[in-house]
Design a protein around this motif. Structure first.
Motif, PDB file in Angstrom:
ATOM      1  N   PHE A  70       0.847  -1.193   0.000  1.00 19.64           N
ATOM      2  CA  PHE A  70       0.000   0.000   0.000  1.00 19.64           C
ATOM      3  C   PHE A  70       0.880   1.239   0.000  1.00 19.64           C
ATOM      4  O   PHE A  70       1.795   1.347   0.812  1.00 19.64           O
ATOM      5  CB  PHE A  70      -0.923  -0.008   1.219  1.00 19.64           C
ATOM      6  CG  PHE A  70      -1.925  -1.133   1.164  1.00 19.64           C
ATOM      7  CD1 PHE A  70      -3.100  -0.983   0.447  1.00 19.64           C
ATOM      8  CD2 PHE A  70      -1.675  -2.340   1.783  1.00 19.64           C
ATOM      9  CE1 PHE A  70      -4.022  -2.019   0.368  1.00 19.64           C
ATOM     10  CE2 PHE A  70      -2.581  -3.386   1.705  1.00 19.64           C
ATOM     11  CZ  PHE A  70      -3.760  -3.229   0.999  1.00 19.64           C
ATOM     12  N   GLN A  71       0.614   2.150  -0.938  1.00 12.29           N
ATOM     13  CA  GLN A  71       1.402   3.377  -1.055  1.00 12.29           C
ATOM     14  C   GLN A  71       0.600   4.433  -1.805  1.00 12.29           C
ATOM     15  O   GLN A  71      -0.396   4.121  -2.439  1.00 12.29           O
ATOM     16  CB  GLN A  71       2.720   3.123  -1.795  1.00 12.29           C
ATOM     17  CG  GLN A  71       2.566   2.705  -3.249  1.00 12.29           C
ATOM     18  CD  GLN A  71       2.363   1.210  -3.447  1.00 12.29           C
ATOM     19  OE1 GLN A  71       3.097   0.419  -2.879  1.00 12.29           O
ATOM     20  NE2 GLN A  71       1.372   0.830  -4.215  1.00 12.29           N
ATOM     21  N   THR A  72       1.088   5.652  -1.717  1.00 10.14           N
ATOM     22  CA  THR A  72       0.510   6.743  -2.496  1.00 10.14           C
ATOM     23  C   THR A  72       1.485   7.062  -3.611  1.00 10.14           C
ATOM     24  O   THR A  72       2.675   7.242  -3.374  1.00 10.14           O
ATOM     25  CB  THR A  72       0.266   7.989  -1.617  1.00 10.14           C
ATOM     26  OG1 THR A  72      -0.628   7.608  -0.565  1.00 10.14           O
ATOM     27  CG2 THR A  72      -0.331   9.124  -2.431  1.00 10.14           C
ATOM     28  N   ARG A  73       0.963   7.106  -4.821  1.00 11.08           N
ATOM     29  CA  ARG A  73       1.783   7.374  -5.996  1.00 11.08           C
ATOM     30  C   ARG A  73       1.353   8.705  -6.611  1.00 11.08           C
ATOM     31  O   ARG A  73       0.166   9.021  -6.628  1.00 11.08           O
ATOM     32  CB  ARG A  73       1.634   6.259  -7.009  1.00 11.08           C
ATOM     33  CG  ARG A  73       1.976   4.893  -6.411  1.00 11.08           C
ATOM     34  CD  ARG A  73       2.468   3.985  -7.489  1.00 11.08           C
ATOM     35  NE  ARG A  73       2.682   2.645  -6.998  1.00 11.08           N
ATOM     36  CZ  ARG A  73       3.855   2.060  -6.963  1.00 11.08           C
ATOM     37  NH1 ARG A  73       4.936   2.690  -7.341  1.00 11.08           N
ATOM     38  NH2 ARG A  73       3.981   0.821  -6.546  1.00 11.08           N
ATOM     39  N   HIS A  74       2.311   9.456  -7.130  1.00  8.38           N
ATOM     40  CA  HIS A  74       1.994  10.767  -7.695  1.00  8.38           C
ATOM     41  C   HIS A  74       1.054  10.664  -8.882  1.00  8.38           C
ATOM     42  O   HIS A  74       0.248  11.561  -9.118  1.00  8.38           O
ATOM     43  CB  HIS A  74       3.281  11.518  -8.101  1.00  8.38           C
ATOM     44  CG  HIS A  74       4.023  10.884  -9.223  1.00  8.38           C
ATOM     45  ND1 HIS A  74       3.758  11.157 -10.537  1.00  8.38           N
ATOM     46  CD2 HIS A  74       5.023   9.968  -9.201  1.00  8.38           C
ATOM     47  CE1 HIS A  74       4.558  10.438 -11.307  1.00  8.38           C
ATOM     48  NE2 HIS A  74       5.341   9.705 -10.510  1.00  8.38           N
ATOM     49  N   TYR A  75       1.083   9.589  -9.632  1.00  3.56           N
ATOM     50  CA  TYR A  75       0.270   9.472 -10.839  1.00  3.56           C
ATOM     51  C   TYR A  75      -1.086   8.811 -10.620  1.00  3.56           C
ATOM     52  O   TYR A  75      -1.943   8.867 -11.487  1.00  3.56           O
ATOM     53  CB  TYR A  75       1.035   8.719 -11.941  1.00  3.56           C
ATOM     54  CG  TYR A  75       1.489   7.336 -11.542  1.00  3.56           C
ATOM     55  CD1 TYR A  75       0.652   6.232 -11.657  1.00  3.56           C
ATOM     56  CD2 TYR A  75       2.768   7.136 -11.036  1.00  3.56           C
ATOM     57  CE1 TYR A  75       1.072   4.975 -11.282  1.00  3.56           C
ATOM     58  CE2 TYR A  75       3.196   5.877 -10.664  1.00  3.56           C
ATOM     59  CZ  TYR A  75       2.337   4.798 -10.797  1.00  3.56           C
ATOM     60  OH  TYR A  75       2.764   3.550 -10.419  1.00  3.56           O
ATOM     61  N   SER A  76      -1.274   8.186  -9.455  1.00  3.86           N
ATOM     62  CA  SER A  76      -2.518   7.441  -9.281  1.00  3.86           C
ATOM     63  C   SER A  76      -3.195   7.627  -7.929  1.00  3.86           C
ATOM     64  O   SER A  76      -4.295   7.144  -7.729  1.00  3.86           O
ATOM     65  CB  SER A  76      -2.257   5.949  -9.496  1.00  3.86           C
ATOM     66  OG  SER A  76      -1.363   5.452  -8.524  1.00  3.86           O
ATOM     67  N   GLY A  77      -2.539   8.281  -6.989  1.00  2.00           N
ATOM     68  CA  GLY A  77      -3.121   8.406  -5.656  1.00  2.00           C
ATOM     69  C   GLY A  77      -2.816   7.176  -4.822  1.00  2.00           C
ATOM     70  O   GLY A  77      -1.837   6.462  -5.058  1.00  2.00           O
ATOM     71  N   LYS A  78      -3.675   6.912  -3.839  1.00  2.00           N
ATOM     72  CA  LYS A  78      -3.457   5.775  -2.952  1.00  2.00           C
ATOM     73  C   LYS A  78      -3.728   4.484  -3.714  1.00  2.00           C
ATOM     74  O   LYS A  78      -4.785   4.318  -4.325  1.00  2.00           O
ATOM     75  CB  LYS A  78      -4.331   5.863  -1.700  1.00  2.00           C
ATOM     76  CG  LYS A  78      -3.943   4.836  -0.662  1.00  2.00           C
ATOM     77  CD  LYS A  78      -4.366   5.200   0.730  1.00  2.00           C
ATOM     78  CE  LYS A  78      -3.809   4.145   1.681  1.00  2.00           C
ATOM     79  NZ  LYS A  78      -4.302   4.308   3.003  1.00  2.00           N
ATOM     80  N   SER A  79      -2.768   3.571  -3.662  1.00  2.00           N
ATOM     81  CA  SER A  79      -2.806   2.388  -4.503  1.00  2.00           C
ATOM     82  C   SER A  79      -2.454   1.125  -3.730  1.00  2.00           C
ATOM     83  O   SER A  79      -1.664   1.151  -2.798  1.00  2.00           O
ATOM     84  CB  SER A  79      -1.812   2.578  -5.655  1.00  2.00           C
ATOM     85  OG  SER A  79      -1.797   1.459  -6.499  1.00  2.00           O
ATOM     86  N   MET A  80      -3.043   0.028  -4.194  1.00  2.00           N
ATOM     87  CA  MET A  80      -2.670  -1.305  -3.729  1.00  2.00           C
ATOM     88  C   MET A  80      -1.900  -1.958  -4.870  1.00  2.00           C
ATOM     89  O   MET A  80      -2.424  -2.101  -5.969  1.00  2.00           O
ATOM     90  CB  MET A  80      -3.904  -2.141  -3.411  1.00  2.00           C
ATOM     91  CG  MET A  80      -3.586  -3.612  -3.142  1.00  2.00           C
ATOM     92  SD  MET A  80      -5.049  -4.664  -2.879  1.00  2.00           S
ATOM     93  CE  MET A  80      -5.797  -4.672  -4.508  1.00  2.00           C
ATOM     94  N   GLU A  81      -0.658  -2.336  -4.603  1.00  2.00           N
ATOM     95  CA  GLU A  81       0.105  -3.096  -5.595  1.00  2.00           C
ATOM     96  C   GLU A  81       0.029  -4.566  -5.231  1.00  2.00           C
ATOM     97  O   GLU A  81       0.474  -4.987  -4.165  1.00  2.00           O
ATOM     98  CB  GLU A  81       1.564  -2.652  -5.645  1.00  2.00           C
ATOM     99  CG  GLU A  81       2.351  -3.392  -6.698  1.00  2.00           C
ATOM    100  CD  GLU A  81       3.789  -2.929  -6.814  1.00  2.00           C
ATOM    101  OE1 GLU A  81       4.567  -3.661  -7.445  1.00  2.00           O
ATOM    102  OE2 GLU A  81       4.142  -1.862  -6.279  1.00  2.00           O
ATOM    103  N   VAL A  82      -0.575  -5.337  -6.113  1.00  2.00           N
ATOM    104  CA  VAL A  82      -0.735  -6.770  -5.924  1.00  2.00           C
ATOM    105  C   VAL A  82       0.613  -7.437  -6.217  1.00  2.00           C
ATOM    106  O   VAL A  82       1.296  -7.082  -7.171  1.00  2.00           O
ATOM    107  CB  VAL A  82      -1.825  -7.302  -6.876  1.00  2.00           C
ATOM    108  CG1 VAL A  82      -1.957  -8.799  -6.784  1.00  2.00           C
ATOM    109  CG2 VAL A  82      -3.156  -6.615  -6.586  1.00  2.00           C
TER     110      VAL A  82
END
Length: 147
Positions: A70-82
């Motif tokens: 779980f992280q926040t990315r500048h291009y997508s916002g808060k994201s879950m990376e599977v």
């Protein structure tokens, strides 16, 4: 009159203290690329970072796993990376993965995520079809370098 049977399958977050229960499945996924000792060390670090792992259970037996970062990315916002998705071979092709991913998306939304992303190996064609059917799009290449 036919009986309706409850499914024996359940999805749940694996407690940090039980993270090593996933190692046999990870070994199958990676063809024993790393020793159990190395995986134990790495998972011990990972669970103290922004990592969680969900499991698929057939009653009490762990038959599938999916790591999540779980992280926040500048291009997508808060994201879950599977990460490291694996379902035992004899359970594949029965719709279990689709149900698992629906559960994962709901879990990610409950944590405030608005996107999901992942990496998959170039030669893993069955996964490509599955992820396309899930609505994932290819945005780039993943590069890797050993230091």
């Amino acid at each position: 009159m036919s009986k309706i049977h409850a499914t024996p399958f359940s999805f749940k977050i694996i407690d940090k203290k039980d993270i090593n229960t996933i190692i046999p499945l990870i070994q199958k996924l990676t063809n024993n690329k790393n020793s159990d000792a190395v995986l134990k060390e790495r998972f011990a670090e990972m669970v103290e970072q922004n990592y969680e792992c969900a499991g698929i259970y057939d009653e009490e037996k762990l038959i599938g796993v999916c790591g999540m970062w779980f992280q926040t990315r500048h291009y997508s916002g808060k994201s879950m990376e599977v990460d490291h998705v694996y379902i035992e071979t004899n359970y594949q092709g029965k719709g279990l993965g689709k149900n698992f991913f629906k559960w994962l998306y709901d879990y990610a939304k409950s944590k405030g995520c608005n996107t999901s992303e992942l990496n998959t190996y170039v030669q893993n064609y069955p996964s490509h079809k599955f992820y396309y059917n899930e609505g994932y799009e290819i945005f780039g290449y993943h590069f890797y370098k050993t230091l």
